[in-house]
Design a protein around this motif. Structure first.
Motif, PDB file in Angstrom:
ATOM      1  N   PHE A 143     -28.162  15.874  23.550  1.00 38.44           N
ATOM      2  CA  PHE A 143     -29.844  15.972  23.726  1.00 38.44           C
ATOM      3  C   PHE A 143     -30.302  16.132  25.146  1.00 38.44           C
ATOM      4  CE2 PHE A 143     -28.987  13.149  20.067  1.00 38.44           C
ATOM      5  CZ  PHE A 143     -29.441  14.071  19.295  1.00 38.44           C
ATOM      6  N   ARG A 144     -30.904  17.312  25.223  1.00 43.88           N
ATOM      7  CA  ARG A 144     -31.321  18.012  26.680  1.00 43.88           C
ATOM      8  C   ARG A 144     -32.842  18.072  26.553  1.00 43.88           C
ATOM      9  NH1 ARG A 144     -26.692  21.494  28.788  1.00 43.88           N
ATOM     10  NH2 ARG A 144     -25.060  20.645  27.901  1.00 43.88           N
ATOM     11  N   PRO A 145     -33.568  18.001  27.708  1.00 42.49           N
ATOM     12  CA  PRO A 145     -34.853  18.431  28.088  1.00 42.49           C
ATOM     13  C   PRO A 145     -35.281  19.814  27.439  1.00 42.49           C
ATOM     14  CG  PRO A 145     -33.939  18.141  29.955  1.00 42.49           C
ATOM     15  CD  PRO A 145     -33.051  17.808  29.194  1.00 42.49           C
ATOM     16  N   VAL A 146     -36.407  20.021  26.972  1.00 48.48           N
ATOM     17  CA  VAL A 146     -37.057  21.306  26.634  1.00 48.48           C
ATOM     18  C   VAL A 146     -38.320  21.268  27.181  1.00 48.48           C
ATOM     19  CG1 VAL A 146     -37.237  22.909  24.724  1.00 48.48           C
ATOM     20  CG2 VAL A 146     -35.348  21.377  24.329  1.00 48.48           C
ATOM     21  N   ASP A 147     -38.529  22.658  27.996  1.00 46.85           N
ATOM     22  CA  ASP A 147     -40.079  22.561  28.298  1.00 46.85           C
ATOM     23  C   ASP A 147     -40.942  23.519  27.272  1.00 46.85           C
ATOM     24  OD1 ASP A 147     -39.476  25.414  28.686  1.00 46.85           O
ATOM     25  OD2 ASP A 147     -39.387  25.330  30.873  1.00 46.85           O
ATOM     26  N   LYS A 148     -42.023  23.374  27.573  1.00 48.36           N
ATOM     27  CA  LYS A 148     -42.984  23.984  26.738  1.00 48.36           C
ATOM     28  C   LYS A 148     -42.825  25.708  26.513  1.00 48.36           C
ATOM     29  CE  LYS A 148     -46.879  21.006  27.808  1.00 48.36           C
ATOM     30  NZ  LYS A 148     -48.365  20.928  28.349  1.00 48.36           N
ATOM     31  N   GLY A 149     -41.931  26.343  27.194  1.00 52.37           N
ATOM     32  CA  GLY A 149     -41.529  27.551  27.054  1.00 52.37           C
ATOM     33  C   GLY A 149     -40.223  27.679  26.432  1.00 52.37           C
ATOM     34  N   GLY A 150     -39.865  26.572  25.920  1.00 50.17           N
ATOM     35  CA  GLY A 150     -38.625  26.574  24.902  1.00 50.17           C
ATOM     36  C   GLY A 150     -37.304  26.762  25.775  1.00 50.17           C
ATOM     37  N   ASN A 151     -37.151  26.585  26.997  1.00 48.59           N
ATOM     38  CA  ASN A 151     -36.141  26.507  28.034  1.00 48.59           C
ATOM     39  C   ASN A 151     -35.409  25.359  27.796  1.00 48.59           C
ATOM     40  OD1 ASN A 151     -36.740  29.096  29.153  1.00 48.59           O
ATOM     41  ND2 ASN A 151     -38.378  28.377  29.999  1.00 48.59           N
ATOM     42  N   VAL A 152     -34.013  25.313  27.672  1.00 48.03           N
ATOM     43  CA  VAL A 152     -33.385  24.180  27.389  1.00 48.03           C
ATOM     44  C   VAL A 152     -32.539  23.704  28.684  1.00 48.03           C
ATOM     45  CG1 VAL A 152     -31.546  23.218  26.122  1.00 48.03           C
ATOM     46  CG2 VAL A 152     -32.795  24.722  24.963  1.00 48.03           C
ATOM     47  N   GLY A 153     -32.670  22.530  29.101  1.00 42.74           N
ATOM     48  CA  GLY A 153     -32.021  21.978  30.059  1.00 42.74           C
ATOM     49  C   GLY A 153     -30.478  22.283  30.533  1.00 42.74           C
ATOM     50  N   GLY A 154     -30.026  22.864  31.486  1.00 44.87           N
ATOM     51  CA  GLY A 154     -28.739  23.223  31.711  1.00 44.87           C
ATOM     52  C   GLY A 154     -28.293  24.577  31.294  1.00 44.87           C
ATOM     53  N   VAL A 155     -29.250  25.229  30.582  1.00 46.47           N
ATOM     54  CA  VAL A 155     -28.985  26.451  30.237  1.00 46.47           C
ATOM     55  C   VAL A 155     -29.748  27.466  31.056  1.00 46.47           C
ATOM     56  CG1 VAL A 155     -29.262  28.315  28.228  1.00 46.47           C
ATOM     57  CG2 VAL A 155     -28.667  25.729  27.773  1.00 46.47           C
ATOM     58  N   ARG A 156     -30.952  27.269  31.274  1.00 45.45           N
ATOM     59  CA  ARG A 156     -31.853  27.927  32.194  1.00 45.45           C
ATOM     60  C   ARG A 156     -32.708  27.169  32.963  1.00 45.45           C
ATOM     61  NH1 ARG A 156     -33.539  29.810  26.899  1.00 45.45           N
ATOM     62  NH2 ARG A 156     -32.216  31.560  27.137  1.00 45.45           N
ATOM     63  N   PRO A 157     -33.482  27.740  33.993  1.00 44.47           N
ATOM     64  CA  PRO A 157     -34.271  26.686  34.546  1.00 44.47           C
ATOM     65  C   PRO A 157     -35.624  26.204  33.641  1.00 44.47           C
ATOM     66  CG  PRO A 157     -33.654  28.328  36.084  1.00 44.47           C
ATOM     67  CD  PRO A 157     -33.122  28.698  34.937  1.00 44.47           C
ATOM     68  N   ILE A 158     -35.997  24.922  33.854  1.00 42.49           N
ATOM     69  CA  ILE A 158     -36.947  24.336  33.039  1.00 42.49           C
ATOM     70  C   ILE A 158     -37.979  24.039  33.758  1.00 42.49           C
ATOM     71  CG2 ILE A 158     -35.448  23.510  31.059  1.00 42.49           C
ATOM     72  CD1 ILE A 158     -35.871  20.747  31.941  1.00 42.49           C
ATOM     73  N   ALA A 159     -39.242  23.988  33.397  1.00 40.66           N
ATOM     74  CA  ALA A 159     -40.346  23.785  34.169  1.00 40.66           C
ATOM     75  C   ALA A 159     -40.242  22.266  34.765  1.00 40.66           C
ATOM     76  CB  ALA A 159     -41.454  23.816  33.363  1.00 40.66           C
ATOM     77  N   GLY A 160     -40.573  22.174  36.011  1.00 39.71           N
ATOM     78  CA  GLY A 160     -40.313  20.762  36.665  1.00 39.71           C
ATOM     79  C   GLY A 160     -38.913  20.467  37.013  1.00 39.71           C
ATOM     80  N   GLY A 161     -37.850  21.294  36.987  1.00 41.33           N
ATOM     81  CA  GLY A 161     -36.772  20.766  37.089  1.00 41.33           C
ATOM     82  C   GLY A 161     -36.053  19.997  36.296  1.00 41.33           C
ATOM     83  N   GLY A 162     -35.088  19.186  36.836  1.00 38.74           N
ATOM     84  CA  GLY A 162     -34.711  18.013  36.252  1.00 38.74           C
ATOM     85  C   GLY A 162     -33.146  18.368  35.772  1.00 38.74           C
ATOM     86  N   ASP A 163     -32.292  17.177  35.146  1.00 36.04           N
ATOM     87  CA  ASP A 163     -31.090  17.555  34.795  1.00 36.04           C
ATOM     88  C   ASP A 163     -30.997  17.959  33.438  1.00 36.04           C
ATOM     89  OD1 ASP A 163     -28.191  17.019  34.649  1.00 36.04           O
ATOM     90  OD2 ASP A 163     -28.565  14.848  34.623  1.00 36.04           O
ATOM     91  N   ALA A 164     -29.837  18.242  33.054  1.00 35.75           N
ATOM     92  CA  ALA A 164     -29.428  18.776  31.525  1.00 35.75           C
ATOM     93  C   ALA A 164     -29.363  17.786  30.680  1.00 35.75           C
ATOM     94  CB  ALA A 164     -28.175  19.578  31.746  1.00 35.75           C
ATOM     95  N   ARG A 165     -29.242  16.522  31.136  1.00 33.50           N
ATOM     96  CA  ARG A 165     -29.122  15.379  30.474  1.00 33.50           C
ATOM     97  C   ARG A 165     -30.527  14.645  30.402  1.00 33.50           C
ATOM     98  NH1 ARG A 165     -24.778  12.912  28.279  1.00 33.50           N
ATOM     99  NH2 ARG A 165     -23.209  13.924  29.817  1.00 33.50           N
ATOM    100  N   LEU A 166     -31.076  14.048  29.117  1.00 35.95           N
ATOM    101  CA  LEU A 166     -32.172  13.437  29.304  1.00 35.95           C
ATOM    102  C   LEU A 166     -32.086  12.053  29.737  1.00 35.95           C
ATOM    103  CD1 LEU A 166     -33.258  13.758  25.447  1.00 35.95           C
ATOM    104  CD2 LEU A 166     -34.628  14.388  27.153  1.00 35.95           C
ATOM    105  N   ALA A 167     -33.038  11.700  30.496  1.00 34.75           N
ATOM    106  CA  ALA A 167     -33.272  10.417  31.055  1.00 34.75           C
ATOM    107  C   ALA A 167     -33.966   9.424  30.105  1.00 34.75           C
ATOM    108  CB  ALA A 167     -34.152  10.337  32.370  1.00 34.75           C
ATOM    109  N   PRO A 168     -33.764   8.228  30.302  1.00 36.79           N
ATOM    110  CA  PRO A 168     -34.151   7.095  29.217  1.00 36.79           C
ATOM    111  C   PRO A 168     -35.926   7.255  29.293  1.00 36.79           C
ATOM    112  CG  PRO A 168     -32.694   6.050  30.553  1.00 36.79           C
ATOM    113  CD  PRO A 168     -32.713   7.415  31.226  1.00 36.79           C
TER     114      PRO A 168
END
Length: 365
Positions: free
Chosen positions: A258-283
């Motif tokens: 389970f990874r962060p997804v920004d409003k543009g549909g970018n998935v964390g760890g695949v391509r840069p997401i808005a605001g940066g952040g890790d590929a892994r979700l934080a609590p």
């Protein structure tokens, strides 16, 4: 020869003394910190700093009868810990938070090899504080159990044409199916989902769940399977496999599930997401996702990530699932008091003596 032995022993004693004075190395402390979740470590650090600051600034009479400013935090006396409860209560902290703070103080004493202070007075003070709050109308907050009807509302709002909707559906349905704690969403990797050859069953490998246990709950389809999928919209197997297939299309076959997804549909760890952040979700990211889903689905605000775990126990027990099987599937101990709290309401309603009274009145009419 004897003098040489004594000389060597003396050097050894000095080396031991120096090691004790230096304390734990950074690498060892890093391993100790890794034994707890980041959320737990942050909470311990925050509440210990609160206790230490309280002791430094508190003015009162010590055990020797002398009035001075400042109390010993390590080791702390039972009176100091009890006064800490009064201080937190005066500042408006909730009883549950105060109990966590007390646990932090006890833990710090154990870690440092100090005698753990007697918390009998402190615990009694917390109970008294609870009673005062209850008389004022306060009620402790609890996560409401999420039922399958709630899952339907959430899934109905998920846009399955994009990554956020696919991920959210998988999180909710898998969370219910394995009675997930919040750390499960954070820790799961793609390779922790094992699919049998016939496509009938998932085996979810949950590492280091609460209590440091590992478990492997099986998750089956909720409908009739054709070509590896079923038509039940609440099927956790289909939801998870759809999300894993989407990740595979992006070239992701390992790493966080389970990874962060920004409003543009970018998935964390695949391509840069808005605001940066890790590929892994934080609590905190898990909490934000659930709050957004709850609001969009129109569910009450007392539905939280823990509601899926509570709902698994409550609804499963209501429908006649074996209590021991529920405990072991969800990672509760066989004598878990937490699990008993979930199902006690079911038993209270099912075996209510008022049912007998009401039935007797109906027969007499």
């Amino acid at each position: 020869m004897q003098n040489s032995w004594y000389d060597n022993q003396s050097h050894l004693d000095e080396a031991i003394d120096r090691a004790v004075e230096v304390g734990l190395s950074a690498r060892t402390q890093k391993l100790l910190d890794a034994a707890e979740s980041q959320h737990t470590v942050e909470a311990y650090s925050r509440y210990w700093e609160l206790f230490r600051s309280f002791c430094e600034n508190y003015g009162g009479r010590g055990l020797d009868g002398v009035r001075r400013k400042g109390l010993s935090a390590l080791p702390a006396s039972s009176d100091t810990v009890a006064e800490f409860v009064g201080y937190l209560a005066h500042r408006g902290y909730k009883p549950k938070t105060i109990r966590v703070a007390l646990a932090t103080v006890r833990r710090r004493h154990r870690v440092d090899g100090r005698p753990v202070p007697d918390c009998t007075q402190a615990n009694a003070a917390v109970r008294g504080y609870e009673q005062v709050l209850l008389e004022q109308g306060w009620r402790p907050k609890q996560s409401a159990p999420a039922r399958t009807s709630d899952l339907e509302k959430v899934v109905h709002t998920c846009d399955l044409g994009g990554p956020a909707g696919l991920r959210n559906r998988a999180m909710w349905l898998l969370g219910y199916a394995v009675a997930a704690r919040r750390r499960v969403y954070v820790n799961l990797n793609v390779t922790d989902i094992r699919h049998d050859d016939r496509g009938q069953l998932l085996r979810v490998l949950i590492w280091r769940d609460k209590g440091k246990q590992n478990r492997k709950p099986p998750v089956g389809h909720w409908g009739r399977v054709r070509k590896g999928r079923c038509r039940d919209p609440l099927c956790p197997v289909c939801a998870v496999m759809d999300w894993i297939d989407y990740l595979a299309e992006l070239g992701v076959r390992d790493g966080p599930l389970f990874r962060p997804v920004d409003k543009g549909g970018n998935v964390g760890g695949v391509r840069p997401i808005a605001g940066g952040g890790d590929a892994r979700l934080a609590p905190s990211g898990v909490n934000r996702i659930f709050r957004a889903c709850v609001a969009e689905a129109g569910l009450p605000p007392d539905i939280t990530p823990h509601s899926l775990r509570a709902g698994f126990a409550t609804e499963g027990y209501e429908l006649g699932a074996d209590g021991l099987a529920l405990r072991r599937h969800g990672g509760w101990s066989d004598d878990s008091t937490a699990f008993n709290q979930y199902v006690r309401g079911v038993d209270d309603e099912r075996h209510s003596p008022l049912h007998v009274v009401a039935e007797n009145r109906r027969k007499g009419r």
